[in-house]
Scaffold this motif. Sequence first.
Motif, PDB file in Angstrom:
ATOM      1  N   PRO A 208      -6.415 -24.894 -23.331  1.00 51.51           N
ATOM      2  CA  PRO A 208      -7.720 -24.609 -23.050  1.00 51.51           C
ATOM      3  C   PRO A 208      -8.817 -25.288 -23.974  1.00 51.51           C
ATOM      4  O   PRO A 208     -10.083 -25.430 -23.644  1.00 51.51           O
ATOM      5  N   TYR A 209      -8.340 -25.866 -25.169  1.00 47.83           N
ATOM      6  CA  TYR A 209      -9.154 -26.380 -26.088  1.00 47.83           C
ATOM      7  C   TYR A 209     -10.118 -27.658 -25.393  1.00 47.83           C
ATOM      8  O   TYR A 209      -9.442 -28.567 -25.013  1.00 47.83           O
ATOM      9  N   GLY A 210     -11.471 -27.665 -25.526  1.00 49.48           N
ATOM     10  CA  GLY A 210     -11.940 -28.649 -25.155  1.00 49.48           C
ATOM     11  C   GLY A 210     -12.406 -28.517 -23.465  1.00 49.48           C
ATOM     12  O   GLY A 210     -13.175 -29.499 -23.261  1.00 49.48           O
ATOM     13  N   ALA A 211     -12.049 -27.732 -23.076  1.00 52.08           N
ATOM     14  CA  ALA A 211     -12.418 -27.375 -21.532  1.00 52.08           C
ATOM     15  C   ALA A 211     -13.715 -27.034 -21.546  1.00 52.08           C
ATOM     16  O   ALA A 211     -14.567 -26.283 -22.202  1.00 52.08           O
ATOM     17  N   ILE A 216     -12.768 -22.665 -15.015  1.00 55.64           N
ATOM     18  CA  ILE A 216     -12.037 -21.378 -15.197  1.00 55.64           C
ATOM     19  C   ILE A 216     -10.628 -21.984 -15.686  1.00 55.64           C
ATOM     20  O   ILE A 216      -9.990 -22.603 -15.181  1.00 55.64           O
ATOM     21  N   VAL A 217     -10.416 -21.093 -16.993  1.00 57.66           N
ATOM     22  CA  VAL A 217      -9.112 -21.329 -17.468  1.00 57.66           C
ATOM     23  C   VAL A 217      -8.251 -20.141 -17.404  1.00 57.66           C
ATOM     24  O   VAL A 217      -8.461 -18.802 -17.336  1.00 57.66           O
ATOM     25  N   HIS A 218      -6.814 -20.521 -17.025  1.00 58.37           N
ATOM     26  CA  HIS A 218      -5.720 -19.612 -17.128  1.00 58.37           C
ATOM     27  C   HIS A 218      -4.668 -20.186 -18.125  1.00 58.37           C
ATOM     28  O   HIS A 218      -4.276 -21.426 -17.893  1.00 58.37           O
ATOM     29  N   VAL A 219      -4.365 -19.590 -19.137  1.00 57.24           N
ATOM     30  CA  VAL A 219      -3.385 -19.821 -19.882  1.00 57.24           C
ATOM     31  C   VAL A 219      -2.105 -19.182 -20.501  1.00 57.24           C
ATOM     32  O   VAL A 219      -2.515 -17.857 -20.297  1.00 57.24           O
ATOM     33  N   LYS A 220      -1.089 -19.421 -21.079  1.00 55.98           N
ATOM     34  CA  LYS A 220      -0.019 -18.783 -21.561  1.00 55.98           C
ATOM     35  C   LYS A 220       0.773 -19.773 -22.769  1.00 55.98           C
ATOM     36  O   LYS A 220       0.853 -20.902 -22.403  1.00 55.98           O
ATOM     37  N   ASN A 221       0.589 -19.065 -23.998  1.00 57.68           N
ATOM     38  CA  ASN A 221       1.289 -19.745 -25.045  1.00 57.68           C
ATOM     39  C   ASN A 221       2.504 -19.187 -25.537  1.00 57.68           C
ATOM     40  O   ASN A 221       2.824 -18.111 -25.022  1.00 57.68           O
ATOM     41  N   GLY A 222       3.162 -20.033 -26.217  1.00 57.58           N
ATOM     42  CA  GLY A 222       4.522 -19.560 -26.985  1.00 57.58           C
ATOM     43  C   GLY A 222       4.733 -19.884 -28.195  1.00 57.58           C
ATOM     44  O   GLY A 222       4.072 -21.174 -28.496  1.00 57.58           O
ATOM     45  N   TRP A 223       5.336 -19.244 -29.116  1.00 59.20           N
ATOM     46  CA  TRP A 223       5.524 -19.804 -30.624  1.00 59.20           C
ATOM     47  C   TRP A 223       6.413 -19.046 -30.929  1.00 59.20           C
ATOM     48  O   TRP A 223       6.898 -17.982 -30.631  1.00 59.20           O
ATOM     49  N   LEU A 224       7.630 -20.115 -31.767  1.00 55.53           N
ATOM     50  CA  LEU A 224       8.814 -19.597 -32.276  1.00 55.53           C
ATOM     51  C   LEU A 224       9.271 -20.430 -33.177  1.00 55.53           C
ATOM     52  O   LEU A 224       9.263 -21.597 -33.321  1.00 55.53           O
ATOM     53  N   GLY A 237      -1.615 -24.140 -18.942  1.00 57.59           N
ATOM     54  CA  GLY A 237      -2.849 -23.810 -18.451  1.00 57.59           C
ATOM     55  C   GLY A 237      -3.116 -24.509 -17.219  1.00 57.59           C
ATOM     56  O   GLY A 237      -2.660 -25.598 -16.859  1.00 57.59           O
ATOM     57  N   THR A 238      -3.739 -23.745 -16.410  1.00 59.29           N
ATOM     58  CA  THR A 238      -4.255 -24.084 -15.185  1.00 59.29           C
ATOM     59  C   THR A 238      -6.151 -24.129 -15.164  1.00 59.29           C
ATOM     60  O   THR A 238      -6.650 -23.200 -15.902  1.00 59.29           O
ATOM     61  N   VAL A 271      -8.796 -34.270 -25.259  1.00 54.38           N
ATOM     62  CA  VAL A 271      -9.015 -35.624 -24.795  1.00 54.38           C
ATOM     63  C   VAL A 271      -8.819 -35.422 -23.145  1.00 54.38           C
ATOM     64  O   VAL A 271      -9.404 -36.348 -22.170  1.00 54.38           O
ATOM     65  N   ILE A 272      -7.623 -34.967 -22.819  1.00 56.22           N
ATOM     66  CA  ILE A 272      -7.194 -34.756 -21.322  1.00 56.22           C
ATOM     67  C   ILE A 272      -8.698 -34.053 -20.552  1.00 56.22           C
ATOM     68  O   ILE A 272      -9.142 -34.832 -19.399  1.00 56.22           O
ATOM     69  N   HIS A 273      -8.937 -33.112 -21.131  1.00 54.86           N
ATOM     70  CA  HIS A 273     -10.221 -32.537 -20.518  1.00 54.86           C
ATOM     71  C   HIS A 273     -11.615 -33.244 -20.349  1.00 54.86           C
ATOM     72  O   HIS A 273     -12.261 -33.448 -19.270  1.00 54.86           O
ATOM     73  N   ARG A 274     -11.581 -34.116 -21.639  1.00 58.27           N
ATOM     74  CA  ARG A 274     -12.821 -35.020 -21.771  1.00 58.27           C
ATOM     75  C   ARG A 274     -12.961 -36.094 -20.502  1.00 58.27           C
ATOM     76  O   ARG A 274     -13.718 -36.328 -19.644  1.00 58.27           O
ATOM     77  N   ASP A 275     -11.484 -36.614 -20.573  1.00 54.17           N
ATOM     78  CA  ASP A 275     -11.354 -37.716 -19.640  1.00 54.17           C
ATOM     79  C   ASP A 275     -11.488 -37.470 -18.220  1.00 54.17           C
ATOM     80  O   ASP A 275     -12.097 -38.143 -17.313  1.00 54.17           O
ATOM     81  N   LEU A 276     -11.016 -36.312 -17.828  1.00 50.11           N
ATOM     82  CA  LEU A 276     -10.952 -35.823 -16.256  1.00 50.11           C
ATOM     83  C   LEU A 276     -12.039 -35.361 -15.865  1.00 50.11           C
ATOM     84  O   LEU A 276     -12.610 -35.751 -14.929  1.00 50.11           O
ATOM     85  N   THR A 277     -12.753 -34.575 -16.826  1.00 51.15           N
ATOM     86  CA  THR A 277     -14.127 -34.046 -16.377  1.00 51.15           C
ATOM     87  C   THR A 277     -15.167 -34.898 -16.404  1.00 51.15           C
ATOM     88  O   THR A 277     -16.351 -34.936 -15.667  1.00 51.15           O
ATOM     89  N   ALA A 278     -14.984 -36.045 -16.919  1.00 49.75           N
ATOM     90  CA  ALA A 278     -15.886 -37.126 -17.042  1.00 49.75           C
ATOM     91  C   ALA A 278     -15.983 -38.100 -15.748  1.00 49.75           C
ATOM     92  O   ALA A 278     -16.886 -38.917 -15.501  1.00 49.75           O
ATOM     93  N   SER A 279     -14.722 -37.904 -15.248  1.00 52.57           N
ATOM     94  CA  SER A 279     -14.633 -38.868 -14.042  1.00 52.57           C
ATOM     95  C   SER A 279     -15.227 -38.326 -12.731  1.00 52.57           C
ATOM     96  O   SER A 279     -15.312 -37.387 -12.646  1.00 52.57           O
TER      97      SER A 279
END
Length: 279
Positions: A208-211, A216-224, A237-238, A271-279
């Motif tokens: 979700p960083y930079g969205a 609208i954000v849906h997320v699930k993270n994992g760490w191990l 995330g979606t 950068v993905i959020h920036r590039d997609l939402t600027a398009s």
Amino acid sequence: MTHRISRRARWVAGGVLVASVAAVTPASAATPAVSCTSAKAGLADKLKKDITAALATRKGTIAVGVYDRVTKTTCTLRSGTAFDSASVVKVTVLATLLWDAQKTGRALTSREKSLATAMITKSDNASTTTLWKQLGVTKVKNFLAAAQMTQTTPGANGYWGLTQITATDQQKLMKLLTAKNAVLTDDSRWYVRKLMGDVVSSQRWGTPYGAPSDVIVHVKNGWLERATNGWRVHSVGTFKGGGHDYMISVLTHGNSTMNYGITTIQGVAKVIHRDLTAS
């Protein structure tokens, strides 16, 4: 279980030797390249350049999946590389639970809802173990088959966090959650997204960083953390809004710390959020 891990450790040791030999070859030959396609002129090249730049100085093994329905944009990096799932498998566990309940037309019980809520919104491990045992590996495998997630292998002996996942299959799952399909009903898809939208604030890092604020954000993270390959840190995330409907999966291992992995993922996501939402 010990035997299985020891075999993997020897394999990883072999992988290190291979990597040390490969290091003498040009980086372009040793490192997979980001691949992007898009129906929007210029967007694929921009995403490829920016994702590559975001990862240029990052250590570890990183897989990326991006898909935007509106611009028909896809980006991949190491899409078929397998990672220990850690807690991102919890979305698969919930999807399996709902898919199984659909078959008999039953609603989830209050107990199942309580377990599912804790599993997704707080990443509660005990709740996940309870649901994993209730379902059994066979049902999980049957759901994966229905979802055509052919690159995912459930963890053995109750070790759900060692389920093997790929960016390709995580993207397939995110697509199932965000469009009408024959695997999950509209109600089931809504329920999974609702819980992913209610994840506690301390676990809303990663993709979700930079969205933009209107997305609208849906997320699930994992760490191990494990003895081999350091920290596994993943985020799926979606995202919907601003004229776009997209999903991002970033899987990583070989991180020195959890925070290092988070920083890597967020650099890509930004950068993905920036590039997609600027398009």
